[in-house]
Design an enzyme around this catalytic site. Sequence first.
Site, PDB file in Angstrom:
ATOM      1  N   LYS A 130       0.860  -1.195   0.000  1.00  0.00           N
ATOM      2  CA  LYS A 130       0.000   0.000   0.000  1.00  0.00           C
ATOM      3  C   LYS A 130       0.887   1.233   0.000  1.00  0.00           C
ATOM      4  O   LYS A 130       1.987   1.199   0.551  1.00  0.00           O
ATOM      5  CB  LYS A 130      -0.882   0.025   1.255  1.00  0.00           C
ATOM      6  CG  LYS A 130      -2.092   0.916   1.139  1.00  0.00           C
ATOM      7  CD  LYS A 130      -3.253   0.175   0.499  1.00  0.00           C
ATOM      8  CE  LYS A 130      -4.456   1.037   0.259  1.00  0.00           C
ATOM      9  NZ  LYS A 130      -5.616   0.219  -0.132  1.00  0.00           N
ATOM     10  N   ASP A 170      -7.115   4.200  -4.461  1.00  0.00           N
ATOM     11  CA  ASP A 170      -7.746   4.070  -3.141  1.00  0.00           C
ATOM     12  C   ASP A 170      -8.367   5.446  -2.886  1.00  0.00           C
ATOM     13  O   ASP A 170      -8.654   6.185  -3.852  1.00  0.00           O
ATOM     14  CB  ASP A 170      -6.717   3.677  -2.069  1.00  0.00           C
ATOM     15  CG  ASP A 170      -7.375   3.188  -0.774  1.00  0.00           C
ATOM     16  OD1 ASP A 170      -7.784   2.031  -0.711  1.00  0.00           O
ATOM     17  OD2 ASP A 170      -7.500   3.984   0.186  1.00  0.00           O
TER      18      ASP A 170
HETATM   19  P1  NDP Z   1     -13.162   7.536  -2.713  1.00  0.00           P
HETATM   20  O1  NDP Z   1     -12.090   8.552  -2.559  1.00  0.00           O
HETATM   21  O2  NDP Z   1     -13.721   7.293  -4.060  1.00  0.00           O
HETATM   22  O3  NDP Z   1     -14.373   7.835  -1.717  1.00  0.00           O
HETATM   23  C1  NDP Z   1     -14.165   7.925  -0.345  1.00  0.00           C
HETATM   24  C2  NDP Z   1     -15.477   8.302   0.332  1.00  0.00           C
HETATM   25  O4  NDP Z   1     -15.324   8.117   1.730  1.00  0.00           O
HETATM   26  C3  NDP Z   1     -15.863   9.758   0.108  1.00  0.00           C
HETATM   27  O5  NDP Z   1     -17.257   9.876   0.097  1.00  0.00           O
HETATM   28  C4  NDP Z   1     -15.267  10.438   1.326  1.00  0.00           C
HETATM   29  O6  NDP Z   1     -15.941  11.651   1.686  1.00  0.00           O
HETATM   30  C5  NDP Z   1     -15.482   9.386   2.399  1.00  0.00           C
HETATM   31  N1  NDP Z   1     -14.430   9.531   3.410  1.00  0.00           N
HETATM   32  C6  NDP Z   1     -13.102   9.368   3.231  1.00  0.00           C
HETATM   33  N2  NDP Z   1     -12.440   9.609   4.358  1.00  0.00           N
HETATM   34  C7  NDP Z   1     -13.375   9.921   5.269  1.00  0.00           C
HETATM   35  C8  NDP Z   1     -13.325  10.251   6.639  1.00  0.00           C
HETATM   36  N3  NDP Z   1     -12.168  10.328   7.304  1.00  0.00           N
HETATM   37  N4  NDP Z   1     -14.502  10.495   7.274  1.00  0.00           N
HETATM   38  C9  NDP Z   1     -15.691  10.418   6.616  1.00  0.00           C
HETATM   39  N5  NDP Z   1     -15.782  10.119   5.311  1.00  0.00           N
HETATM   40  C10 NDP Z   1     -14.649   9.860   4.659  1.00  0.00           C
HETATM   41  O7  NDP Z   1     -12.516   6.177  -2.133  1.00  0.00           O
HETATM   42  P2  NDP Z   1     -12.954   4.677  -2.403  1.00  0.00           P
HETATM   43  O8  NDP Z   1     -14.421   4.586  -2.576  1.00  0.00           O
HETATM   44  O9  NDP Z   1     -12.062   4.106  -3.428  1.00  0.00           O
HETATM   45  O10 NDP Z   1     -12.538   3.980  -1.006  1.00  0.00           O
HETATM   46  C11 NDP Z   1     -13.433   3.887   0.082  1.00  0.00           C
HETATM   47  C12 NDP Z   1     -12.953   2.788   1.021  1.00  0.00           C
HETATM   48  O11 NDP Z   1     -12.908   1.531   0.322  1.00  0.00           O
HETATM   49  C13 NDP Z   1     -11.541   2.982   1.598  1.00  0.00           C
HETATM   50  O12 NDP Z   1     -11.512   2.475   2.902  1.00  0.00           O
HETATM   51  C14 NDP Z   1     -10.688   2.119   0.694  1.00  0.00           C
HETATM   52  O13 NDP Z   1      -9.491   1.698   1.339  1.00  0.00           O
HETATM   53  C15 NDP Z   1     -11.625   0.949   0.450  1.00  0.00           C
HETATM   54  N6  NDP Z   1     -11.359   0.144  -0.737  1.00  0.00           N
HETATM   55  C16 NDP Z   1     -11.261   0.722  -1.974  1.00  0.00           C
HETATM   56  C17 NDP Z   1     -11.056  -0.074  -3.085  1.00  0.00           C
HETATM   57  C18 NDP Z   1     -11.027   0.479  -4.472  1.00  0.00           C
HETATM   58  O14 NDP Z   1     -10.921  -0.317  -5.409  1.00  0.00           O
HETATM   59  N7  NDP Z   1     -11.155   1.786  -4.677  1.00  0.00           N
HETATM   60  C19 NDP Z   1     -10.853  -1.525  -2.950  1.00  0.00           C
HETATM   61  C20 NDP Z   1     -11.065  -2.024  -1.609  1.00  0.00           C
HETATM   62  C21 NDP Z   1     -11.283  -1.209  -0.566  1.00  0.00           C
HETATM   63  P3  NDP Z   1     -15.203  13.065   1.369  1.00  0.00           P
HETATM   64  O15 NDP Z   1     -15.096  13.102  -0.114  1.00  0.00           O
HETATM   65  O16 NDP Z   1     -16.099  14.072   1.963  1.00  0.00           O
HETATM   66  O17 NDP Z   1     -13.853  12.970   2.038  1.00  0.00           O
HETATM   67  O1  2IT Z   2      -7.879  -1.743  -0.696  1.00  0.00           O
HETATM   68  C1  2IT Z   2      -7.826  -2.231  -1.856  1.00  0.00           C
HETATM   69  O2  2IT Z   2      -7.975  -3.439  -2.056  1.00  0.00           O
HETATM   70  C2  2IT Z   2      -7.627  -1.318  -2.979  1.00  0.00           C
HETATM   71  N1  2IT Z   2      -7.571  -0.115  -2.781  1.00  0.00           N
HETATM   72  C3  2IT Z   2      -7.467  -1.862  -4.373  1.00  0.00           C
HETATM   73  C4  2IT Z   2      -6.065  -2.345  -4.581  1.00  0.00           C
HETATM   74  C5  2IT Z   2      -5.716  -2.753  -5.985  1.00  0.00           C
HETATM   75  O3  2IT Z   2      -4.529  -3.053  -6.178  1.00  0.00           O
HETATM   76  O4  2IT Z   2      -6.575  -2.791  -6.870  1.00  0.00           O
END
Ligand code: NDP
Ligand code: 2IT
Length: 450
Positions: A130, A170
């Site tokens: 990461k 992420d």
């Molecule tokens: P995005 O940046 O697309 O969206 C994040 C969302 O979460 C936004 O709505 C944001 O609100 C909110 N958010 C982030 N930080 C905070 C906080 N501290 N408090 C409250 N709200 C918060 O990210 P993703 O959707 O890609 O990721 C979301 C989660 O999923 C993370 O935990 C990530 O590690 C996990 N994840 C992502 C993957 C991927 O493929 N993208 C794969 C597996 C897991 P705001 O914009 O207002 O900050």
């Molecule tokens: O938390 C996760 O699994 C991710 N942000 C996606 C990682 C990836 O390599 O696609």
Amino acid sequence: MSDNNATGLRDFIDWVQQRNPHEPEFNQAVRELASDIYPMYTEHQGWRAAKVLERLSEADRIITFRVCWEDDHGEVQVNRGWRVQHCGAIGPYKGGVRFHRTVTVSVLKFLAFEQTFKNALTGLPIGGGKGGSDFDPSGRSEREIMRFCQAFMDELYRHIGENTDVPAGDINVGRREIGYLFGHYRRLVNTFSGALTGKDIEFGGSHVRMEATGYGLIYFLRCMLAQREQELDGLSIAISGAGNVALHAAQKATHLGAKVVTLSSSQGTLFSKQGIPCEAIDRAIEQSGSTTDVLKTIQSDCGGDWLKDEKPWGQRCDVALPCATQNEIDADDAQALADSHCQIVAEGANMPCTEDATRLFKENKILHAPGKASNAGGVALSGLEMAQNASFSRWDQEQLNDKLLEIMQDIHAQCIQHAGDEDSYKDYHRGANIAAFQRVANAVMAQGVG
Ligand code: NDP
Ligand code: 2IT
């Protein structure tokens, strides 16, 4: 757990804590896994003698670097960047990059640790890593984002590669940022390779990657429901976040007949008692701008209440899908969900529940899927993007969606195999941790001490 095991586990947890002081998130992630696998670990003489758990509690390496860039006013900005290469035993390091002001080495170490075990569950040959930066992209212009991504890659490029370490997106790193990161990487190394995933379809990206985490989460949820002979159709779902994972989970859930009653951002929660309509979610996915603006647009188009500074967990729901960030559900939130008779919590985010919240779900027999199982669809599709890049080929949407479904069903089956059946309650955390640890530990053992 026997008294001996309980003492051994406590000693191990203390040892990790002493080696990693001031890193609460990392200690939490190690503690959660160790507590589930410890009895199995102590019975395995080989693992113990080779100190496999102790070795896996230390990243292979951590790279820390300065990221220096100029903002639109010509002022020099200094950020910090990291890449945590946690474990390369089952494949090249693989995992996302996060840009957020809350990013610390503790956060990235916990995420890389979780990633190793998540990636093992996918069955694909990918190790865990990461990266990220404490850069805060909110309010920054497009040009500033581009310059920051390029400055970040100026150092990162030395440490990644299609067979070495393959970053992806992420929080705050999506299609646009991956484009800038990839473009700069390609120019620096003068090679077109699959060293990043989540690329645009026009330059080596894969169909279904954008949707994969959210869709995979809903496929996993359907398996959990099927286990109890229930269906998704008609259930009320509270989702947090309004980014990549949350919106695609909401899209798939509504298409399958569920009612999504909340989405949220760091500023508050949009609540809609009758459910947020599919078309509004489809439009939100296409909209750029802050996630709060996206939610306000949905509200002005379709109604609903904006609950400023509130989290979604006070609303009545059958299923809760935390899809924002770590530790977003604390004990009070968990109690509120239990009081409203929520039956299932499946994690789209990584480690979104505190240990107290997790304990409370178990006590209340609320099924609770850990992110390393239920959000593994994203990295699984990244693995399939790597396979397409390596074979210079492109697979079609239907084929990839079928593979995603198959992988999520397989992860669910692995969880169930090791989940136990205490009072017919399936402990998905235990199941995921045991299945994942076995695979990683065996690979580490087989490759000797080093
Ligand atoms: P995005 O940046 O697309 O969206 C994040 C969302 O979460 C936004 O709505 C944001 O609100 C909110 N958010 C982030 N930080 C905070 C906080 N501290 N408090 C409250 N709200 C918060 O990210 P993703 O959707 O890609 O990721 C979301 C989660 O999923 C993370 O935990 C990530 O590690 C996990 N994840 C992502 C993957 C991927 O493929 N993208 C794969 C597996 C897991 P705001 O914009 O207002 O900050
Ligand atoms: O938390 C996760 O699994 C991710 N942000 C996606 C990682 C990836 O390599 O696609």
